[in-house]
Design an enzyme around this catalytic site. Structure first.
Site, PDB file in Angstrom:
ATOM      1  CB  CYS A  96      -9.552   4.713   0.192  1.00  0.00           C
ATOM      2  SG  CYS A  96      -7.926   5.157   0.865  1.00  0.00           S
ATOM      3  CB  THR A  97      -6.898  -0.099   2.157  1.00  0.00           C
ATOM      4  OG1 THR A  97      -5.804   0.629   1.578  1.00  0.00           O
ATOM      5  CG2 THR A  97      -7.332  -1.187   1.205  1.00  0.00           C
ATOM      6  CG  HIS A  98      -4.984   5.024   4.129  1.00  0.00           C
ATOM      7  ND1 HIS A  98      -4.437   4.505   2.983  1.00  0.00           N
ATOM      8  CD2 HIS A  98      -3.937   5.438   4.896  1.00  0.00           C
ATOM      9  CE1 HIS A  98      -3.114   4.604   3.048  1.00  0.00           C
ATOM     10  NE2 HIS A  98      -2.785   5.171   4.191  1.00  0.00           N
ATOM     11  CB  CYS A 146      -3.136   0.529  -2.686  1.00  0.00           C
ATOM     12  SG  CYS A 146      -3.102   2.270  -3.112  1.00  0.00           S
ATOM     13  CG  ASP A 177      -1.889   1.203   1.218  1.00  0.00           C
ATOM     14  OD1 ASP A 177      -2.457   1.504   0.154  1.00  0.00           O
ATOM     15  OD2 ASP A 177      -2.059   1.859   2.264  1.00  0.00           O
TER      16      ASP A 177
HETATM   17  N1  DGL Z   1      -4.884   3.210   0.614  1.00  0.00           N
HETATM   18  C1  DGL Z   1      -4.975   3.682  -0.694  1.00  0.00           C
HETATM   19  C2  DGL Z   1      -6.226   3.230  -1.439  1.00  0.00           C
HETATM   20  O1  DGL Z   1      -6.808   2.209  -1.112  1.00  0.00           O
HETATM   21  C3  DGL Z   1      -4.416   5.016  -1.111  1.00  0.00           C
HETATM   22  C4  DGL Z   1      -4.369   6.173  -0.162  1.00  0.00           C
HETATM   23  C5  DGL Z   1      -3.463   7.292  -0.660  1.00  0.00           C
HETATM   24  O2  DGL Z   1      -2.248   7.066  -0.677  1.00  0.00           O
HETATM   25  O3  DGL Z   1      -3.961   8.359  -1.038  1.00  0.00           O
HETATM   26  O4  DGL Z   1      -6.634   3.842  -2.385  1.00  0.00           O
END
Ligand code: DGL
Length: 259
Positions: free
Chosen positions: A187-189, A77, A14
């Site tokens: 988004c995984t975050h 990601c 990620d």
């Molecule tokens: N975690 C990421 C996703 O699933 C990207 C977050 C980022 O770097 O902006 O899209």
């Protein structure tokens, strides 16, 4: 006894700590595997960057990861997947599992109502998402929203409290939730904020993510390991690792979220 270099690893990639939410699920389904987690922290966040920049970051990272004995690579990601997954699959022979916003499962549970797809601005503007939505014939059902600040809040371990909560409330201001049946965490975050988001939207709106689907896909593509190896997680980061313990702290937080 196997040495660290003989072991086959499943790499989880990620831009930062978001992919830990996928690693967390993967460990539940695949407890005997060895995982290598890679965070491209030096280049985080990806969301505001161009497709060209993101493609080059991800390709460099996978080039680096190649030195390890990889059994599979999970692009945990959505942003990286939407930009570069196909190119990587053409280049490497190990299975590469990508992620996309869980629009399909959301459509199944939205009860004919609209779906709010939350992701990074890059994921939302890429062709891959438009194709996914039109493939489901759901153009008139889907609305999109970038929640970019959540990436920064989570990188700073600010999962709770007034700041992320007020940010979400502001972004959602003006939405007529009666029209919506589901919200996609694309988004995984954002997974770290699942409870916070659910607390600021009405109960009938179901919050959906693609993590379990991704891990099931991974499981279907690999041969699982016999249980007698000593398994674990190793962490790598593109920026000098100042706080090696932080990855474990995030995993612990996810465990608390689960309870
Ligand atoms: N975690 C990421 C996703 O699933 C990207 C977050 C980022 O770097 O902006 O899209």
């Amino acid at each position: 006894m196997m040495s660290e270099t003989d072991k086959e690893h499943i790499a989880i990639f990620d831009s930062g700590i978001g992919g830990l939410t996928v690693l967390y699920e993967a460990r539940k389904l695949l407890p005997s595997e060895s995982f290598l987690y890679y965070a491209d922290s030096h280049n985080n966040p990806y969301g505001p960057k161009s497709s060209l920049e993101i493609a080059s970051y991800v390709k460099n990272a996978v080039e680096y990861l190649q030195q390890f004995n990889l059994k599979a690579l999970v692009l945990a990601c959505n942003t990286a997947t939407s930009v570069v997954v196909q190119e990587l699959r053409n280049e490497y022979s190990f299975p590469i599992i990508g992620m996309e916003p869980a629009v399909k499962p959301a459509a199944e549970i939205a009860d004919g109502k609209k779906i709010l797809v939350c992701a990074t601005e890059r994921t939302l503007s890429e062709e891959k998402l438009s194709q996914l939505i039109s493939g489901l014939d759901a153009e008139d059902k889907v609305e999109k929203m970038a929640l970019s600040e959540l990436v920064c809040f989570s990188e700073n371990e600010q999962f709770e409290g007034a700041k992320p909560k007020n940010y979400c409330k502001e972004q959602f201001n003006g939405i007529n939730w009666e029209e919506f049946g589901a919200l996609v965490l694309g988004c995984t975050h954002f997974i770290f904020f699942r409870n916070l988001i659910q607390s600021v939207i009405p109960q009938h709106v179901q919050v959906v993510d693609g993590n379990l689907g991704t891990v099931k896909r991974l499981t279907s593509l690999i041969e699982t390991t016999a249980l007698d190896y000593s398994r674990g997680i190793v962490y790598h980061e593109s920026k000098a690792m100042a706080d090696a313990g932080r990855f474990e702290r995030y995993l612990k937080y996810l465990q608390e979220l689960d309870q």
